[in-house]
Design a protein around this motif. Sequence first.
Motif, PDB file in Angstrom:
ATOM      1  N   LYS A 174       0.838  -1.188   0.000  1.00  0.00           N
ATOM      2  CA  LYS A 174       0.000   0.000   0.000  1.00  0.00           C
ATOM      3  C   LYS A 174       0.882   1.249   0.000  1.00  0.00           C
ATOM      4  O   LYS A 174       1.977   1.232   0.567  1.00  0.00           O
ATOM      5  CB  LYS A 174      -0.911   0.000   1.234  1.00  0.00           C
ATOM      6  N   LEU A 175       0.402   2.314  -0.588  1.00  0.00           N
ATOM      7  CA  LEU A 175       1.205   3.542  -0.627  1.00  0.00           C
ATOM      8  C   LEU A 175       1.098   4.282   0.696  1.00  0.00           C
ATOM      9  O   LEU A 175       0.066   4.274   1.356  1.00  0.00           O
ATOM     10  CB  LEU A 175       0.739   4.439  -1.757  1.00  0.00           C
ATOM     11  N   ASN A 176       2.190   4.928   1.028  1.00  0.00           N
ATOM     12  CA  ASN A 176       2.264   5.733   2.240  1.00  0.00           C
ATOM     13  C   ASN A 176       1.197   6.827   2.222  1.00  0.00           C
ATOM     14  O   ASN A 176       1.104   7.616   1.285  1.00  0.00           O
ATOM     15  CB  ASN A 176       3.665   6.348   2.282  1.00  0.00           C
ATOM     16  N   GLU A 177       0.378   6.873   3.282  1.00  0.00           N
ATOM     17  CA  GLU A 177      -0.728   7.835   3.304  1.00  0.00           C
ATOM     18  C   GLU A 177      -0.269   9.249   3.627  1.00  0.00           C
ATOM     19  O   GLU A 177      -0.724  10.205   3.018  1.00  0.00           O
ATOM     20  CB  GLU A 177      -1.747   7.419   4.370  1.00  0.00           C
TER      21      GLU A 177
ATOM     22  N   ASN B 189       0.652  -9.971  10.114  1.00  0.00           N
ATOM     23  CA  ASN B 189      -0.458  -9.075  10.380  1.00  0.00           C
ATOM     24  C   ASN B 189      -0.074  -7.604  10.322  1.00  0.00           C
ATOM     25  O   ASN B 189       0.081  -6.949  11.356  1.00  0.00           O
ATOM     26  CB  ASN B 189      -1.088  -9.399  11.735  1.00  0.00           C
ATOM     27  N   PRO B 190       0.121  -7.076   9.145  1.00  0.00           N
ATOM     28  CA  PRO B 190       0.483  -5.669   9.029  1.00  0.00           C
ATOM     29  C   PRO B 190      -0.613  -4.777   9.603  1.00  0.00           C
ATOM     30  O   PRO B 190      -1.791  -5.087   9.488  1.00  0.00           O
ATOM     31  CB  PRO B 190       0.632  -5.464   7.517  1.00  0.00           C
ATOM     32  N   THR B 191      -0.186  -3.697  10.198  1.00  0.00           N
ATOM     33  CA  THR B 191      -1.157  -2.828  10.854  1.00  0.00           C
ATOM     34  C   THR B 191      -2.001  -2.061   9.849  1.00  0.00           C
ATOM     35  O   THR B 191      -1.594  -1.828   8.720  1.00  0.00           O
ATOM     36  CB  THR B 191      -0.431  -1.834  11.774  1.00  0.00           C
ATOM     37  N   ASN B 192      -3.155  -1.673  10.268  1.00  0.00           N
ATOM     38  CA  ASN B 192      -3.996  -0.879   9.396  1.00  0.00           C
ATOM     39  C   ASN B 192      -4.052   0.572   9.829  1.00  0.00           C
ATOM     40  O   ASN B 192      -4.779   1.351   9.255  1.00  0.00           O
ATOM     41  CB  ASN B 192      -5.416  -1.460   9.369  1.00  0.00           C
ATOM     42  N   ASP B 193      -3.282   0.916  10.847  1.00  0.00           N
ATOM     43  CA  ASP B 193      -3.318   2.290  11.316  1.00  0.00           C
ATOM     44  C   ASP B 193      -2.455   3.158  10.414  1.00  0.00           C
ATOM     45  O   ASP B 193      -1.244   3.240  10.565  1.00  0.00           O
ATOM     46  CB  ASP B 193      -2.804   2.341  12.772  1.00  0.00           C
ATOM     47  N   ARG B 194      -3.104   3.817   9.468  1.00  0.00           N
ATOM     48  CA  ARG B 194      -2.340   4.509   8.430  1.00  0.00           C
ATOM     49  C   ARG B 194      -1.713   5.802   8.935  1.00  0.00           C
ATOM     50  O   ARG B 194      -0.847   6.354   8.273  1.00  0.00           O
ATOM     51  CB  ARG B 194      -3.229   4.794   7.224  1.00  0.00           C
ATOM     52  N   ASP B 195      -2.131   6.342  10.097  1.00  0.00           N
ATOM     53  CA  ASP B 195      -1.538   7.577  10.573  1.00  0.00           C
ATOM     54  C   ASP B 195      -0.112   7.371  11.042  1.00  0.00           C
ATOM     55  O   ASP B 195       0.629   8.328  11.230  1.00  0.00           O
ATOM     56  CB  ASP B 195      -2.384   8.173  11.708  1.00  0.00           C
ATOM     57  N   GLU B 196       0.271   6.113  11.233  1.00  0.00           N
ATOM     58  CA  GLU B 196       1.636   5.873  11.676  1.00  0.00           C
ATOM     59  C   GLU B 196       2.583   5.609  10.525  1.00  0.00           C
ATOM     60  O   GLU B 196       3.713   5.173  10.730  1.00  0.00           O
ATOM     61  CB  GLU B 196       1.656   4.710  12.663  1.00  0.00           C
ATOM     62  N   ASP B 197       2.100   5.852   9.289  1.00  0.00           N
ATOM     63  CA  ASP B 197       2.994   5.730   8.150  1.00  0.00           C
ATOM     64  C   ASP B 197       4.160   6.681   8.335  1.00  0.00           C
ATOM     65  O   ASP B 197       4.048   7.703   9.004  1.00  0.00           O
ATOM     66  CB  ASP B 197       2.254   6.101   6.856  1.00  0.00           C
ATOM     67  N   MET B 198       5.248   6.310   7.709  1.00  0.00           N
ATOM     68  CA  MET B 198       6.456   7.106   7.810  1.00  0.00           C
ATOM     69  C   MET B 198       6.223   8.534   7.299  1.00  0.00           C
ATOM     70  O   MET B 198       5.648   8.749   6.239  1.00  0.00           O
ATOM     71  CB  MET B 198       7.515   6.419   6.953  1.00  0.00           C
ATOM     72  N   GLY B 199       6.665   9.525   8.064  1.00  0.00           N
ATOM     73  CA  GLY B 199       6.549  10.911   7.606  1.00  0.00           C
ATOM     74  C   GLY B 199       7.753  11.302   6.774  1.00  0.00           C
ATOM     75  O   GLY B 199       8.698  10.520   6.624  1.00  0.00           O
ATOM     76  N   LEU B 200       7.709  12.519   6.281  1.00  0.00           N
ATOM     77  CA  LEU B 200       8.777  12.968   5.400  1.00  0.00           C
ATOM     78  C   LEU B 200      10.116  13.045   6.123  1.00  0.00           C
ATOM     79  O   LEU B 200      11.143  12.617   5.602  1.00  0.00           O
ATOM     80  CB  LEU B 200       8.398  14.344   4.833  1.00  0.00           C
ATOM     81  N   TRP B 201      10.089  13.564   7.387  1.00  0.00           N
ATOM     82  CA  TRP B 201      11.354  13.696   8.126  1.00  0.00           C
ATOM     83  C   TRP B 201      11.976  12.355   8.385  1.00  0.00           C
ATOM     84  O   TRP B 201      13.172  12.163   8.234  1.00  0.00           O
ATOM     85  CB  TRP B 201      11.120  14.451   9.438  1.00  0.00           C
ATOM     86  N   GLU B 202      11.122  11.419   8.790  1.00  0.00           N
ATOM     87  CA  GLU B 202      11.653  10.075   9.027  1.00  0.00           C
ATOM     88  C   GLU B 202      12.307   9.528   7.774  1.00  0.00           C
ATOM     89  O   GLU B 202      13.381   8.930   7.815  1.00  0.00           O
ATOM     90  CB  GLU B 202      10.518   9.134   9.434  1.00  0.00           C
ATOM     91  N   LEU B 203      11.621   9.764   6.632  1.00  0.00           N
ATOM     92  CA  LEU B 203      12.151   9.263   5.365  1.00  0.00           C
ATOM     93  C   LEU B 203      13.528   9.853   5.098  1.00  0.00           C
ATOM     94  O   LEU B 203      14.474   9.140   4.761  1.00  0.00           O
ATOM     95  CB  LEU B 203      11.197   9.618   4.223  1.00  0.00           C
TER      96      LEU B 203
END
Lengths: 194, 230, 698
Positions: C451-454, C663-677
């Motif tokens: 899935k793409l990063n939200e 079991n990948p998580t479905n909580d999309r708000d924890e996707d990697m942010g730009l700074w983390e990237l």
Amino acid sequence: MSRHIDHEAEATDRVMFGFWVYLMTDLLMFAILFAVYAVLHGNTLGGETGRDLFSLPLALQETLLLLTSSFTCGIAMIAARQRKKAQTLLWFGITFALGLAFLGLELYEFAEFIHEGHTMQTNAFLSSFFVLVGTHGLHITSGLLWMGVTLIYVMKRGLNDHLVRKLAMLSLFWHFLDIVWIFIFTTVYLRAFV
Amino acid sequence: MSRSSVHSPHGPENEHKTMQSYVVGFILSLIFTFIPYYMVVNEVVSGTALLATILGFAVVQMIIQVVFFLHLGRGPKPFYNIVFLVFTVVAILVVVGGSVVIMHNLHYNKTIPDQTKSLINDEGIYQIEGTLTGACRGQHDNHQVTIKDGKVSPLYTAAKQCDTLTFINEDDGTRKISFGQHENHGSYAGNTEIEVKKGRNKTITLSETGAYQFHDHLHHETAGVFTVTK
Amino acid sequence: MREFLLGKLDGHALPHEWFTIAGSIAFIAMMLATILVITRLKKWKWLWSEWLTSVDPKKIGIMYFIAGGFMLARGGLDAVMIWLQQAFSSGDSHGYLSADHFQQVFTAHGNIMVFFVAMAFIFGLINYIVPLQIGARDLASPFLNTLGFWLYIAGVVMVNMFFLLGGEYAATGWLAVAPLSGPEFSTGVGVDYWIWSLQISGIGTTLGAINFIMTILRMRAPGMSLWKMPPFTWGSLCSMVMAVTVFPLLTATLFLMFFDRYFGTHFFTTTGGGDPMMYTNLIWMWGHPEVYILMLPAFGVFTEVVSTFSRKAVAFYKTNVIGMIGVSSFALSVWLHHFFTMGASANVNAFFGVMTIFIAIPTAVVFFTWIATMYKGRIKFDTPMLWFLGFVAIFTIGGLSGVILGIPPADFQLHNSLFLVAHFHSNVIGGVLFGIFCGITYWFPKFTGIKLNERIGRQAFWCWVIGFCMSFIPMYILGLMGAPRRLDHYDASTGWQPLFVMMLIGGIIIAIGLALQIAQIIASFIQKNRLRDATGDPWDGRTLEWSVASPPPFYNFTVIPKVNSRDAFWDMKQAGDHKPEYEDIHIPKNTAAGIYISIFAFFIGFGFVWHINWLAVVSFIGILIVFIVRAFDEHPEYTLTASEVKELEAARTKQAKAERRHNPTNDRDEDMGLWELIKVIVTFGFGLARKTLTRGKA
């Protein structure tokens, strides 16, 4: 095994349909050439018009040659579907000869015009005439090439399903070229004398 | 047409029918070739009627060949083949008919050189490889010419290339502004005649340089001059 | 002799201006880098047999995306160049581009964006998704598909070729209107490159469209009648029918233009009885429907997305489809509105004006079905849905300004102005490009299994929308103020400069959005274990493409599904699983014939551009030979037996089970942010540098 035949039959059905759609796109390409001819055929810059240049008997001969070849092509297809190899080759051979004769007459006509100094650079009328009729001639040439190659394969491999499908497509193409020619005969040659 | 053309187990009867249809189609096609040929050679009728007749014969012959040679409609799944054929015929009518009507209409209103000038101006490409095309680069000042009581004011307008010129008609009648002298009409930048109805105005772009006279075609004493310099 | 061998080609053709030198260096450097990397990784054989010669529509779809992505960057660069020039070229400053170069830039920008970006992405989506949606294992003619793709690639190379040889592209505007493109004005090779890049890729498009029509009309799963087809497939069908209707018109028109330039005929010349208006008339017969060809698949994407994310079936499905059919049926009856001002009489203008405005009705009908679908739905605002909403806002502005332009008297005022440019950018960016982004975000899990990063996706979306508004709303205003299009310089007294500068800022924001999208893809791959879609159905979808694994096996369906309703997969989910019965599967063999034909096609074009006749003739004969060899190959397929399928399926199920246990998580708000990237990339870079350095010491 029955599944396999089904698969083949479906493939044939699809290919024939796709080829039909291709023929439609080709017709639309001709539509542009017809439109250009219809708009530009009067722009002769005072030079010879179609009435001065064209020979109706020659055009009629071409028409009859192509019409007959379309007819013999149909008979050849009947033989091909019955897997009668010798008859198929004979009738397609006749079709080929008629097509070649048609092409010869057309080239003769073009050569005459060019010899008299009426080239496609002369004016818009001749540009559109040469390109419209010439494009049809190119289609005939490619049809003849295709017929020749397919017939060589028929001689080598016999009439298998694959080759009969190729021939069926070819015969569609050939009939279709005759239909296009009807309109060239009418809107280019006959119309010039109206 | 489709599957039948390669695979289906044709009985001899079926083949006979196919053969018959080719023969019938061939004979009909011959007839429909000779009739128009004869009509044209002997000019049985003339002009548009003849043209319409021979086109009609061509269409009939096309239908004959589609039915008797292409055997459209006889295959197991002919529906889409027919749909596509009809669709294409309509598209061809639109393409050929539309072109003929539109081009005829354009030529009726403007000569080819005048159209070409407007066309180039409308493309907004003023040069290619350093050669000027005649189109304007950007837009500049606007000049106004008012026509009132048959008088043009100002009589003389000096403008730069690519300025615009607005004709304002404050009279009761329609003004048909033409260029050049009354006896010898010319055109300016693709415009042959500019019709300005009463109380209205029209604007042209001054893309060509030189000195030009203009006058009302109906009242040629109503006249003026403009010059366009680089 | 030299002329025979090399035609017009000589030392002057080599790059000698800053932009051709820069372009050539970039071109060659990219080639060398690619070759080097592939050789280092020893991937040539894999690349050739798994990708380049593949006839799998899924792989061809991905290759379309990659090529389209590159061309998006290339065309975007042109856009930035235009923005920069216009922002600074006012008054005494004449900007950094010469008038001729500026014209070439906007010509290339238009061609690239329409032909090599939008078409590529649309064809990519159709390739990948349509067979899956209709329950087919392949396209009707896998060979035509690769051929179409490689002809497109030949066009891509051709359109960039002028950097290396010739140094100039057409300076005539994207449709190269005669007589500007004729031999009178354009004596160089620019227009020839234009003709052949469009000609070759255009023929590829026609072939591809024939293939999709065959596929959609003849290869649907049993039970799927036309009225049960998913909306995206419907949009694609409408679009492809239009493509087979109008692309032949383009081909013929381009040939006539080529004849004028090469053989000296008089179709569109100003001398010899030619008629330049005829060219305008013919090219717009293709040009206008082309916009709808791009738009309708995007409409289909939006319908799918709205339905999925509103968790409802498409409301007024038939109305929606009829709306799309309506748009395509009237597409070929509006072309004159592109030349209202050329001298047609009031009646003719009125007819085409009315038709133009009329076509807004079916479009609006489609819009209302989307609104009805959302009505009372439980809408999830994932990124695909955001793209849809952005599209609604921007496309409506574009559509309504189109209605204004469709009124002939208004057009007399607005033609040749920036208002027009702003109008079609609203439609093409807001409609087509957003549709493509929406579709790619929506189906990305299907393409890659990830899935793409939200988070970054949302940021990219907002950059695009804000950037778009900042860039194109000033453009509307400028147009109304009288700014003509294609302006490389304007007077300081016009007072336009602040608005042009604002456009540039908007453009930069759009560029940031594009960069964020690349970052989004990278971030998603970094977190691929977390974002893995093990179910094959990440959005709780309704159509058949979600019933197979992500990414699907190369044969798509183990068993061809039987379809009973519009939302085939939704029904299957309700009904529950059943045991599949395996069968033999026919798989087309890979073929390189498409590549060979396209190489020859490229050289035909190249030969004609440079007047090297022998090269064109030889290449043509080459095409004939390849074609004959291919046509009489009687065994283009191989069979995968039922037992082999069973084994493959067992292995796949096992792997999927293992993955599902993670079991990948479905909580999309924890996707990697730009700074983390950025942190991850910097750390990775340092690590790589340290490794190289220490290895160097040792």
